[in-house]
Enzyme design. Structure first.
Site, PDB file in Angstrom:
ATOM      1  N   HIS A 114       1.014   1.610  -5.703  1.00  0.00           N
ATOM      2  CA  HIS A 114      -0.352   1.067  -5.655  1.00  0.00           C
ATOM      3  C   HIS A 114      -1.366   2.161  -5.973  1.00  0.00           C
ATOM      4  CE1 HIS A 114      -4.029  -0.829  -4.334  1.00  0.00           C
ATOM      5  NE2 HIS A 114      -4.171   0.060  -3.349  1.00  0.00           N
ATOM      6  N   HIS A 141       0.844  -1.198   0.000  1.00  0.00           N
ATOM      7  CA  HIS A 141       0.000   0.000   0.000  1.00  0.00           C
ATOM      8  C   HIS A 141       0.880   1.250   0.000  1.00  0.00           C
ATOM      9  CE1 HIS A 141      -2.924  -3.017   1.535  1.00  0.00           C
ATOM     10  NE2 HIS A 141      -3.766  -2.317   0.794  1.00  0.00           N
ATOM     11  N   ASP A 168      -9.435  -0.594  -6.925  1.00  0.00           N
ATOM     12  CA  ASP A 168      -8.570  -0.917  -5.787  1.00  0.00           C
ATOM     13  C   ASP A 168      -8.052  -2.349  -5.863  1.00  0.00           C
ATOM     14  OD1 ASP A 168      -7.219  -0.422  -3.436  1.00  0.00           O
ATOM     15  OD2 ASP A 168      -8.940  -0.802  -2.139  1.00  0.00           O
ATOM     16  N   HIS A 181      -6.275   7.537  -1.828  1.00  0.00           N
ATOM     17  CA  HIS A 181      -7.122   6.621  -1.066  1.00  0.00           C
ATOM     18  C   HIS A 181      -6.359   5.806  -0.031  1.00  0.00           C
ATOM     19  CE1 HIS A 181      -5.526   3.433  -3.641  1.00  0.00           C
ATOM     20  NE2 HIS A 181      -6.112   2.556  -2.842  1.00  0.00           N
ATOM     21  N   ASP A 182      -5.035   5.732  -0.096  1.00  0.00           N
ATOM     22  CA  ASP A 182      -4.257   4.994   0.903  1.00  0.00           C
ATOM     23  C   ASP A 182      -3.136   5.858   1.480  1.00  0.00           C
ATOM     24  OD1 ASP A 182      -5.459   2.533   1.269  1.00  0.00           O
ATOM     25  OD2 ASP A 182      -4.541   1.671  -0.524  1.00  0.00           O
TER      26      ASP A 182
END
EC number: 3.1.4.35
Length: 1131
Positions: A735, A731, A882, A771-772
Site C-alpha cells: 500500500h 495497510h 492515499d 505514512h502507514d
C-alpha cells in the site's frame, strides 16, 4: 508645647502622654484642618487663624508637617484654583538668570517671605511647607494665565513636531519646568485607597517580636519614673472619664499578651484590686479547659515578667474545677469574701508564694454569641494602696468589673482572630516555601523530606520529627511478578478483621526512615530492618497509622501502648510525652508514608490546631514524595525506553546482506515498472522489485545526486521501511508503494513538480513511503476505545503521529539517515514537510483543510507558493494518493476493496470480542453484502469531490477522476444487483460478483424448464402479516423487481439478460437462452378474506424454456439440476 485637650474636657491622661510621637499626632480637629488649609494657602506662621482653629506651633514634629503637606496636596487636587487676582502669587523669571529659575512675587501690601532660603526662626519642615505651597501656587497660576489660544498653539506644535518637543525636554528644558511637569504627572495619578487593616497587618508582620510585644498605649510599658505620675493623672479623673480612658486603652490592641496585661492592670485601677489573673478557654467543644494567660499580675508587674512567668508555669484548669472552672462552666460571677472558707479555693499557690488570698471576684468573659472565651479573676481589694484583709468587693466593684469585661471580651476575640490570621499568614508562607521546594528538590527525596521536617518542627515547636516511607514497589516489579507474589484470593473466602489488619500491616512495610532531632542536629536517613521496626514503639505507632489511615494524637504514650497491645520500649517511652502521628497519602488516597511529631517544646499535648497545621504539612509532604517518586520512576522508564529503542533500532534495521544485495542489483527503467502511469499495479511485482521501483523513483526525481544521499544508505533505508510494515491485509508495504507511485505519477505525469521544490518532492516521497509505518490494522477510533498506549500517547491523529515517530526512529537509526548531507535549515524544513504530509493522511485533517483549499481554488489561485497554500496543496495531494486505489482499473480496484473490507471486518471482530460492542456497518462482517453500497458512498463523499477539484485545477491528473467515475458506475451496478438479490458477496475476492452459467464443451445443453410465480403487487399486506415485518432488503428479489402488471421491469430484464448471456471477459455469448414471461392474471379479489399468517396471492403460471446452441470448448461440466437451481436462485 500647646496641649490638646482630652475628649472629656479634662487634663490629658498619662496614657495619652506616654505615647510615641507618631501616635500622638492622630486625628486633626476641624481647627487643625483649617490651619493646615490656611498654611497651605500661604498664611505666614504666627498669623491668627480662623475661629475654632488650633494653632500649629513652630516646633511641631516633622511627622505632623508631612501629614499637613499630604493633606494640602490632596485637598488642592480636589479644589479649583483661586480666582482672586489681587491676592495671586505671580511666577516671574528674573533677568539675567540663565537657568530659568523662578521666584515668588507677592502683590504690594502683602507680607512677603523669601522662598530661596528659610529664615533662622523657621524650621526645615516649615520651609518645606512653604516650598510646596509655592509650587502649588505656580501650577495654579500657570493654569489660570494661559489662554485657550496659547494652549491650542502649543498643542498644534506638539502634534506636528513631537520629536522637537522631546529634544527640547531633554536638552534645553529648565530644571524647574521638568520638576513641575513631573509633579503634575504625579498629581494626576489615581491615589490608592488606604487600607488601615492591611497597613496595620503589614507593619505588625514586619516588626520584630520585641516591637510587637510593646503596647503603644500601655501603662505598663511606661518608664518606672513615669508610672506614679501616670497613676496620679488617672486618679484625678472622675469615674466615667477613667472608665472611658481605660476602654480606649484596650480598644485597638491586637497582641493577646499585651491586651491581657492591660486588662488586668486597668481592672486593678478601676476596682482597687491588689492583683489579678486572666484565663483563656481552650480545647474542643467536648473537652474544654482554661489556660492561665497571665497570673498574679499587679499594677507594677512588667509585661515581660508576667509573660515569662506564665509560660514557665502553664496552669490548666478543666471546666467545673475550682473557682475559675466553675465560673467558666456556669457562666455566673462568683464573689467570695473569705477564700479559705470556700471549699472550691485551692490554697497551694498561697503556700508556694507566701501570699494570702482573702477576697476573690471571678467573672466570665463572653463573646458576642454568649460563649465563654475566658475568665478574669481579681484578688484582695485595697484602699488607696493600703491592703486591708477585711475589705471585700462590693456591688459597685462588681458592676464596674462586669461593664469593663464586656468591652474586654470584644478586644480579646479580636486579638484572637488577629493572632489566628497572623498564624495562617505564616503557615501560608511556609506552605508556599514547601511548594517551591517540591519543584526545586523533585530529584532528591532526602533533601525534600528534610526541608519539610525542618519547617514542621519550627512551626509547631516540637523536639523531634520523623517520616516513615512505605515500600510501594513503584515500577520495580512486572505485572507477572506481582501476580506470583500476591496470588488472587477466592472472592467468597471470609476474611476476619484481624487477618485483614495483619495483611494490611504486612503490605505497608516501612523501607526508609527520616529522623530530625534538635535545632542544630542534621537529619538522619536509615533503612531499618524488620526486627528494628518491630522492637520500636514509635515505629509500631507509625505502623498502626499506616494500616488504619487514621490520625493519632497521643497525650499519654504508656496508656496508648497498653490499650493497643503494642511493644513497649522503655528507652523511647521514658523520653516521650506526646505524639502526633498522621498518614501521608498520594493522589489515589493510598498511604505512602507516616509523619510523626514528638514532644512539644513546652511539654503540653498537641492541640487540634497543631493537628490542622500538621495536616497541611502531610499533604504537601505526600505531594512532594509522590512527585519525587514519579520523577525517579520516569527517569527509570526513560532509561528503559532508550534501551528498548536501541534494541528496536537494531532489529528494525535491514541486515547488511540485504543492503549489499540491493545495492548491487540492476535497477530497471521507470517504464518497465509502469511508474509514470496512474494505472500502476504491484500485483506482478515481487518484494525485491518493489524496493527497486522505489529506488528508481528517487533516481528519476534526481534526489540522490541533488541531496548527496549515499546509495547504500538509501538502499538500507528502503529495506528498513519495508521491514517495519506489519503483514496486515491492506495497510502494508505494498500500500505504501502504491501511494508513493501515485505521488510520483502526479509529480511527473501530472506535472505537479513545477509547483514543488526539490526538497518538498523529497519530503513528499518519504512521507508517502512512511505514512502507514507499523500500522496495526485498526483505526484511530479503535485505539481510543481500547485506551491503548498509543491513544494515551497521542490524543489526536493517534496512528498518524505514531507513523511519523516510527519514520523518525528509522531515520535516526545508524546507517539510515538519508538526510545526513542536508544543512540544519534544510533538515528542519524537510522534516516539517514529512510530518505535515503524514498527518494529512488522517481523514479528519482532510475535512478540516478541504474548505480552505476549495476557497483558494474558487478564487482562482494559480501560484501555490505561500507556506499555508503549499501546506494545503500537499495535504490534498497526500489524501489523493492515499485513496488512489479507487481510481485503479476495475480488475484491480475490486480486489483491493476486498482487502480493505477484510481488514475492517477483522477490526469489527475485535470490537465484538474485546469491547462487546456492535461495530459500524463497514466493519460488520454480517453486513458484507452492503460493501458495494458503502463503496459508492465513500466515492461520493471523499474521492469524487477531491479528484474533481484537483482535475479542474490541474488537468494533467484527469485519469484519477475518470478512473474513479468508472469504478463508481461498476460499484453502483453491483450495489443494485445486491439490492435486487441477484448476487451476493461470499468469495475470497470480488472477481466473480455474479453467479453465472458455464457451458460444457462435450455436453449438449438442453432446455431448462422452470416456473416463476409472480405475486400481485397491488395487494396490500395485511396488518400483522409476516411480510409486513420482513425487512425490505430481505424480501424476495422477484417481488421487488415486479411491476404492478406482474411483468418484469425493463431495467431488470436488461440486467438479467446481461448477466445470463455475457461472460466476465466481455466475449460473445456462449449460451443462448430465451426467457419467456408468463401472463399474470389479476383476477384476485382484493376484498376476499386472507389469513394473516398465510397471505393469499393469485397469478398465472408461465413456462420458461431455454434452448442453447453448441458451447465452445473449455467449459465446465454442469448437470441439469444444478443449472435449474442456479437459475431459480437468480430469479
Amino acid at each position: 508645647m500647646t496641649d490638646v485637650s482630652s475628649p472629656a474636657g479634662g487634663a490629658a491622661s498619662p496614657v495619652e502622654m506616654a505615647t510615641s510621637s507618631s501616635s500622638a499626632a492622630t486625628t486633626l480637629t476641624n481647627g487643625a484642618n483649617k490651619t493646615a488649609i490656611s498654611t497651605a494657602a500661604g498664611v505666614a506662621p504666627g498669623a491668627v487663624p480662623g475661629p475654632g482653629s488650633a494653632a500649629i506651633p513652630a516646633s511641631s514634629s516633622s511627622g505632623n508637617q508631612v501629614k499637613l503637606e499630604h493633606h494640602h496636596r490632596q485637598s488642592n487636587n480636589n479644589r479649583p484654583a483661586a480666582t482672586n487676582r489681587s491676592s495671586e502669587t505671580k511666577l516671574r523669571s528674573p533677568a539675567g538668570e540663565s537657568d530659568g529659575a523662578s521666584r515668588l512675587m507677592t502683590p504690594a501690601g502683602s507680607s512677603s517671605t523669601p522662598s530661596q532660603s528659610p529664615s533662622p526662626s523657621q524650621s526645615p519642615s516649615q520651609a518645606s511647607i512653604q516650598t510646596q505651597t509655592s509650587q502649588q501656587d505656580r501650577l495654579a497660576k500657570a493654569s489660570t494665565t494661559a489662554s485657550q489660544q496659547d494652549v491650542d498653539e502649543v498643542a498644534r506644535l506638539f502634534e506636528e513636531k513631537p520629536e522637537a518637543f522631546e529634544k527640547w525636554l531633554t536638552e534645553r528644558a529648565p530644571p524647574e519646568a521638568l520638576s513641575r511637569l513631573q509633579e503634575f504627572i504625579e498629581n494626576r495619578k489615581p491615589h490608592k485607597r488606604p487600607s488601615v487593616t492591611s497597613d496595620l497587618f503589614q507593619q505588625w508582620m514586619a516588626a520584630s517580636p520585641t516591637v510587637q510585644q510593646k503596647s503603644p498605649r500601655s501603662l505598663s510599658n511606661s518608664s518606672a519614673s513615669s508610672i506614679p505620675e501616670c497613676r496620679r493623672h488617672l486618679m484625678d479623673l472622675d469615674e466615667g472619664e477613667l472608665f472611658m480612658e481605660l476602654i480606649r486603652d484596650v480598644a485597638n490592641e491586637l497582641d493577646i499578651d499585651v491586651l491581657c496585661h492591660k486588662i488586668l492592670v486597668n481592672v486593678g485601677l478601676l476596682t482597687h484590686a491588689d492583683r489579678g489573673s486572666l484565663f483563656l478557654a481552650k480545647g474542643t467543644p467536648t473537652n474544654k479547659y482554661l489556660v492561665a494567660k497571665l497570673f498574679d499580675v499587679t499594677q507594677k508587674t512588667a509585661l515581660k515578667d508576667a509573660v515569662t512567668r506564665a509560660s514557665a508555669e502553664e496552669i490548666i484548669i478543666p471546666f467545673g474545677i475550682g473557682i475559675a472552672g466553675m465560673v467558666a462552666q456556669t457562666k455566673q460571677m462568683i464573689n467570695i469574701k473569705e477564700a479559705y472558707k470556700d471549699a472550691r479555693f485551692n490554697c497551694e499557690i498561697d503556700l508556694k508564694t507566701g501570699y494570702k488570698t482573702n477576697a476573690i471576684l471571678c467573672m466570665p468573659i463572653c463573646n458576642y454569641e454568649g460563649d465563654i472565651i475566658g475568665v478574669a479573676q481579681i484578688i484582695n481589694k485595697t484602699n488607696g494602696g493600703c491592703f486591708k484583709g477585711c475589705m471585700e468587693f462590693d456591688e459597685h466593684d462588681v458592676e464596674i468589673f462586669r461593664r469593663y469585661l464586656t468591652f474586654c471580651g470584644i478586644g480579646i476575640q479580636n486579638a484572637q482572630l488577629f493572632e489566628m490570621s497572623v498564624q495562617e499568614y505564616r503557615r501560608n508562607q511556609i506552605l508556599l516555601n514547601l511548594a517551591r521546594s517540591i519543584f526545586e528538590e523533585q530529584n532528591n527525596l532526602e533533601c525534600l523530606v528534610t526541608k519539610i521536617m525542618t519547617e514542621a518542627r519550627e512551626l509547631l515547636k516540637c523536639e523531634r520529627c520523623s517520616v516513615f516511607l512505605v515500600d510501594l514497589d513503584c515500577c520495580e516489579a512486572s505485572h507477572l511478578e506481582k501476580i506470583i507474589e500476591k496470588p488472587n484470593q477466592p472472592a467468597t473466602r471470609a476474611i476476619k478483621s484481624a487477618d485483614s489488619f495483619e495483611e494490611k500491616k504486612m503490605r505497608n512495610r516501612f523501607t526508609v526512615l527520616f529522623e530530625l532531632g534538635g535545632e542544630y542536629q542534621a537529619a538522619n536517613v536509615s533503612r531499618p530492618s524488620v526486627s528494628e521496626l518491630s522492637s520500636s514503639t514509635l515505629a509500631q505507632i507509625a505502623q498502626f497509622v499506616a494500616t488504619t489511615g487514621q490520625t493519632v494524637n497521643i497525650c499519654d504514650v504508656i496508656e496508648w501502648v497498653r490499650d493497643h497491645n503494642q511493644i513497649r520500649a522503655e528507652d523511647e517511652i521514658d523520653s516521650t510525652q506526646a505524639i502526633l502521628c498522621m498518614p501521608i497519602m498520594n493522589a489515589q488516597k493510598k498511604v505512602i508514608g507516616v509523619a510523626q511529631l514528638i514532644n512539644k517544646a513546652n511539654g503540653v499535648p498537641f492541640t487540634d490546631s497543631d493537628a490542622s497545621i500538621f495536616e497541611a504539612f502531610a499533604i504537601f509532604c505526600g505531594l512532594g514524595i509522590h512527585n519525587t517518586q514519579m520523577y525517579e520512576n520516569a527517569c527509570k522508564l526513560m532509561a528503559k525506553q532508550k534501551v528498548a529503542l536501541e534494541c528496536l533500532s537494531y532489529h528494525a534495521t535491514a541486515s547488511q546482506d540485504q543492503t549489499e544485495k540491493l545495492t548491487q542489483d540492476v535497477i530497471a527503467e521507470a517504464e518497465s515498472y509502469n511508474l509514470y502511469s496512474f494505472t500502476f499495479t504491484d500485483f506482478e511485482l515481487v518484494d525485491d522489485d518493489t524496493c527497486r521501483a522505489v529506488l528508481r523513483m528517487f533516481m528519476q526525481c534526481n534526489l540522490v545526486s541533488q541531496f548527496q544521499i549515499p546509495y547504500d544508505v538509501l538502499c538500507r533505508w528502503v529495506l528498513s521501511v519495508r521491514k517495519n510494515y506489519r503483514p496486515v491485509k491492506y495497510h502494508n508495504w505494498r500500500h505504501a508503494l502504491n501511494v508513493a507511485q501515485t505521488m510520483f505519477a502526479m509529480l511527473k505525469t501530472g506535472k505537479m513538480e513545477r509547483f514543488m521544490t526539490d526538497l518538498e518532492i523529497l519530503g513528499l516521497l518519504v512521507a508517502c513511503l512512511c505514512h502507514d509505518l507499523d500500522h496495526r490494522g485498526t483505526n484511530n477510533a479503535f485505539q481510543t476505545k481500547t485506551e491503548s498506549p498509543l491513544a494515551i500517547l497521542y490524543t489526536t491523529s493517534t496512528m498518524e503521529h505514531h507513523h511519523f515517530d516510527q519514520c523518525v526512529m528509522i531515520l535516526n537509526s545508524e546507517g539510515n539517515n538519508i538526510f545526513q548531507a542536508l544543512s540544519p535549515e534544510d533538515y528542519r524544513s524537510v522534516m516539517k514537510t514529512v510530518e505535515s504530509a503524514i498527518l494529512s493522511t488522517d481523514l479528519a485533517m482532510y475535512f478540516k483543510k478541504r474548505n480552505a483549499f476549495l476557497e483558494l481554488v474558487e478564487n482562482g489561485e494559480f501560484d501555490w507558493q505561500g507556506e499555508e497554500k503549499k501546506d494545503l496543496l500537499c495535504g490534498m495531494m497526500m489524501t489523493a494518493c492515499d485513496v488512489s486505489a479507487i481510481a485503479k482499473p476495475w480488475e484491480v480496484q475490486h480486489k483491493v476493496a476486498k482487502l480493505v473490507a477484510d481488514e475492517f471486518f477483522d477490526q469489527g471482530d475485535l470490537e465484538k470480542l474485546q469491547l462487546n460492542t456492535q461495530p459500524v456497518a463497514m466493519m460488520d462482517r454480517e453486513r458484507k453484502d452492503e460493501l458495494p453500497k458503502m463503496q459508492v458512498g465513500f466515492i461520493d463523499v471523499i474521492c469524487l469531490p477531491l479528484y474533481r477539484v484537483l482535475c479542474d485545477t490541474f488537468p494533467w491528473i484527469t485519469p484519477l477522476y475518470e478512473g474513479t467515475l468508472e469504478n463508481r458506475r461498476n460499484w453502483q451496478d453491483l450495489a443494485e444487483k445486491v439490492e435486487m438479490g441477484l448476487t451476493w458477496i461470499d468469495h475470497d475476492t470480488i472477481d466473480k460478483p455474479v453467479e453465472e452459467f458455464a457451458a460444457c464443451a462435450d455436453e449438449e445443453i438442453k432446455d431448462i424448464e422452470f416456473t416463476v410465480t409472480t405475486l400481485n403487487c397491488n395487494q396490500q399486506s395485511q396488518h400483522g402479516s409476516e411480510d409486513s415485518h420482513t425487512p425490505e432488503h430481505q424480501r424476495s428479489g422477484s417481488r421487488l423487481s415486479m411491476k404492478k402488471t406482474g411483468a418484469l421491469g425493463k431495467a431488470v430484464r436488461s440486467k438479467l439478460s446481461k448477466t445470463l448471456y455475457n461472460s466476465m471477459d466481455g466475449s460473445k455469448p456462449k449460451t443462448s437462452l430465451k426467457l419467456l414471461e408468463s401472463h399474470v392474471s389479476e383476477d384476485m379479489d382484493d376484498k376476499s378474506p386472507t389469513s394473516p399468517s398465510q397471505p393469499q396471492a393469485s397469478g398465472s403460471m408461465g413456462r420458461m424454456s431455454a434452448s442453447s446452441s453448441t458451447s465452445s470448448a473449455g467449459g465446465q461440466m454442469v448437470d441439469k439440476s444444478k443449472k435449474r437451481s442456479k437459475l431459480c436462485a437468480l430469479l
